[in-house]
Design an enzyme around this catalytic site. Structure first.
Site, PDB file in Angstrom:
ATOM      1  N   HIS A  22       0.661  -0.869  -0.284  1.00 31.85           N
ATOM      2  CA  HIS A  22      -0.337  -0.281   0.118  1.00 31.85           C
ATOM      3  C   HIS A  22       0.762   1.208   0.111  1.00 31.85           C
ATOM      4  CE1 HIS A  22      -3.155  -2.739   0.616  1.00 31.85           C
ATOM      5  NE2 HIS A  22      -4.115  -1.443   0.255  1.00 31.85           N
ATOM      6  N   TYR A  41     -10.007   7.006   2.462  1.00 28.78           N
ATOM      7  CA  TYR A  41      -9.566   5.652   2.812  1.00 28.78           C
ATOM      8  C   TYR A  41      -9.188   5.633   3.071  1.00 28.78           C
ATOM      9  CZ  TYR A  41     -10.092   1.211   0.483  1.00 28.78           C
ATOM     10  OH  TYR A  41     -10.193  -0.613   0.261  1.00 28.78           O
TER      11      TYR A  41
END
EC number: 5.1.3.32
Length: 108
Positions: A22, A41
């Site tokens: 990520h 997010y």
């Protein structure tokens, strides 16, 4: 804008790899998420249960339902499938979470 939350499950021992992937999220995927209306997010980990808790804010006119049609989204899910629980089509298993409480500053 509305906010949704959902739970996913990370495979044991994959925390560092999940974080690394990520941190290196593909710019094309970020662009597609933004274009689909994703504005914020965040993903949190319960280290004891390996549950991932995602909180996502999106625009009222979002097009998130189209994300599974995008090649880059499918490629990302394929890339992540070895470190988390997925459906047979390699999409992450997700359980929607029910909102029970919200606190906002009066200026919002």
């Amino acid at each position: 804008m509305d906010t949704i939350a959902f739970r996913m499950v990370l495979n044991r021992g994959m925390r560092d790899e999940y974080e690394r992937r990520h941190r290196e999220i593909w710019p094309e995927l970020v662009s597609k998420l933004h274009n689909a209306g994703v504005r914020d997010y965040r993903i949190f980990l319960d280290d004891d249960t390996h549950h991932l808790f995602a909180v996502l804010t999106r625009t009222a006119d979002h097009s998130m339902e189209r994300l599974p049609e995008l090649a880059v989204m499918r490629k990302w899910w394929d890339y992540m499938a070895d470190i988390m629980q997925t459906a047979p089509d390699r999409t992450p298993l997700q359980q929607a979470l029910i909102p029970l409480f919200e606190l906002q500053h009066p200026s919002n």
